[in-house]
Design an enzyme around this catalytic site. Structure first.
Site, PDB file in Angstrom:
ATOM      1  N   GLN A   1      53.850  18.578  31.556  1.00 30.80           N
ATOM      2  CA  GLN A   1      55.249  18.190  31.312  1.00 30.80           C
ATOM      3  C   GLN A   1      55.332  17.066  30.276  1.00 30.80           C
ATOM      4  O   GLN A   1      56.187  16.169  30.380  1.00 30.80           O
ATOM      5  CB  GLN A   1      55.923  17.769  32.627  1.00 30.80           C
ATOM      6  N   SER A   2      54.471  17.096  29.277  1.00 32.01           N
ATOM      7  CA  SER A   2      54.424  16.033  28.269  1.00 32.01           C
ATOM      8  C   SER A   2      55.715  15.932  27.453  1.00 32.01           C
ATOM      9  O   SER A   2      56.143  16.904  26.818  1.00 32.01           O
ATOM     10  CB  SER A   2      53.255  16.310  27.326  1.00 32.01           C
TER      11      SER A   2
END
Ligand code: PLP
Length: 325
Positions: free
Chosen positions: A75-76
Site C-alpha cells: 500500500q505504498s
C-alpha cells in the site's frame, strides 16, 4: 547568500495550507495544535512524496530517462505518487512492491494500476534482485529507466523538504506565527532530513520531532542524520552538527509496520470527527496518535503551539477498512 536549488518540475499545489485545529486543541486541553496539509499536494490524492518527486522527476528528465522505477510496500503512497508523476511527465513506470500480492485490488494498489504502472511483486529479502531484473529488462528493450530509492529518500528527494521548510517559514512570517514544535511521521527519513536541514538553513528555532513508524529510534536517527548531511553537501549548505538536531521517538511502533491498533484508530477518528480531516492508518494515524499520547503525558505546555505536518496517505484507507471501525 541565497543557496541555488536544483530545477524542479511542478507537480504539487504549493504552498499547502496551514490551519489551526481549534476543536481538537480544546478536546485535548494541551497546546494549540495546527496542521500543515501536505495531504493536499494534489498529485493523485497527494502526500509528501510529491514534493520529493518534483526534484526526482526533474533529475530523471535531465538524464534523458523515459521510465521511472521504484519500490515500496503493497500500500505504498510513494509508489502511487511515483506512478502519477510518471503519467504526468509522459514517462513509463514500473513498481516493485514488497510482500504478498493482496487478494483485494484497493487503495494505492488500485490507483497504481489506474495510473498505468506495471506492478511486480517480490519478497522483501529479494527486492533488490527484483529491481535489478526490472531495470535490466527495460534496458534490454531500449528503455532508459531511472531508479528512485525506497520513499524517494536520497539527496535529490530530500531537497523537496528543505524547500517545504522554507515555504512553512514564509507562511509563519506572513501570519506572525511561531511553532514551538513540528511533529510528523518518519520512515525512510527523507522528509525528516529535509525538514531538519531546512530548519537550520532558513532559521527555524523550535523543535522538530519525527515519530518513527517502523524503525528503532537510533537506527532512524543515524539514517536521517546521514541523509541530512549528504543533502547539505549536495546543496552547498552548512552541514555542521546537523545530527544533534535529529530527534526521533519510537514509542509508537505498536505491533509493527502497517499493523493498525488502538493508537491509530483513536487518532484517525478524533481527527476525522472533530476536524473533518482524514489521516492514514500507517503513517499519519500512528504519528498523530503518538502526538496525542505525548500531549496527555504533558510533554507540551498549554501556551505552546505544535504543528502536525500531515504527510498524506489517506488513499490507503480503504485497504484497512476491516481494522478501522
Ligand atoms: C503518508 C506518509 N507519511 C510519512 C511518510 C514518511 O516519509 P519518509 O519516508 O520521508 O520518512 C511516508 C512514506 O512513505 C508516507 O507515505
Amino acid at each position: 547568500m541565497e543557496p541555488k536549488f536544483p530545477e524542479r518540475v511542478p507537480l504539487a499545489f504549493l504552498p499547502t495550507p496551514v490551519e489551526r485545529l481549534d476543536r481538537l486543541s480544546k478536546h485535548l486541553g494541551g497546546p494549540e495544535i495546527w496542521i500543515k496539509r501536505d495531504d493536499q499536494t494534489g498529485l493523485a490524492m497527494g502526500g509528501n512524496k510529491t514534493r520529493k518527486l518534483e526534484f526526482l522527476g526533474a533529475d530523471a528528465l535531465a538524464q534523458g530517462a523515459d521510465h521511472l522505477v521504484t519500490t515500496g510496500a503493497p500500500q505504498s503512497n510513494h509508489a502511487r505518487q511515483t506512478a502519477a508523476a510518471a503519467a504526468r511527465l509522459g514517462l513509463g513506470c514500473s513498481l516493485v512492491l514488497r510482500g504478498q500480492k493482496p487478494a483485494a485490488v484497493t487503495g494505492n494498489f488500485l490507483l497504481d494500476q489506474l495510473l498505468g504502472a506495471h506492478v511486480y511483486w517480490s519478497e522483501s529479502h529479494e527486492c533488490n534482485e527484483a529491481i535489478g531484473r526490472v531495470m535490466a529488462d527495460l534496458r534490454a528493450i531500449g528503455r532508459r529507466p531511472y531508479l528512485i530509492p525506497l520513499g524517494g529518500s536520497n539527496v535529490i528527494g530530500a531537497t523537496g523538504y528543505v524547500l517545504a521548510m522554507r515555504e512553512l517559514l514564509e507562511q509563519m512570517a506572513a501570519e506572525h506565527l511561531n511553532f514551538d514544535f513540528i511533529v510528523f511521521a518518519s520512515s525512510s527519513g527523507g522528509t525528516q532530513a529535509g525538514i531538519v536541514l531546512g530548519a537550520r538553513a532558513f532559521g527555524y528555532r523550535g523543535g522538530v520531532l519525527g515519530i518513527s513508524v517502523d524503525h528503532p529510534a537510533e537506527a532512524l536517527k543515524t539514517q536521517v542524520a546521514a541523509l541530512a548531511t549528504a543533502t547539505a553537501t549536495h546543496l552547498g549548505l552548512d552541514a555542521l552538527a546537523l545530527a544533534e538536531a535529529v530527534v526521533v521517538n519510537d514509542d509508537y511502533l505498536g505491533e509493527g509496520y502497517a499493523r493498525v491498533g488502538e493508537n491509530e484508530r483513536e487518532a484517525i477518528k478524533l481527527m476525522a470527527q472533530l476536524e473533518g480531516i482524514l489521516l492514514d492508518p500507517v503513517y499519519t494515524g500512528r504519528a498523530f496518535g503518538g502526538l496525542i499520547d505525548l500531549i496527555r503525558w504533558g510533554a507540551f505546555t498549554r501556551g505552546q503551539r505544535v504543528l502536525f505536518w500531515h504527510t498524506g496517505g489517506t488513499a490507503a484507507l480503504p485497504a484497512f477498512a476491516d481494522r478501522l471501525l
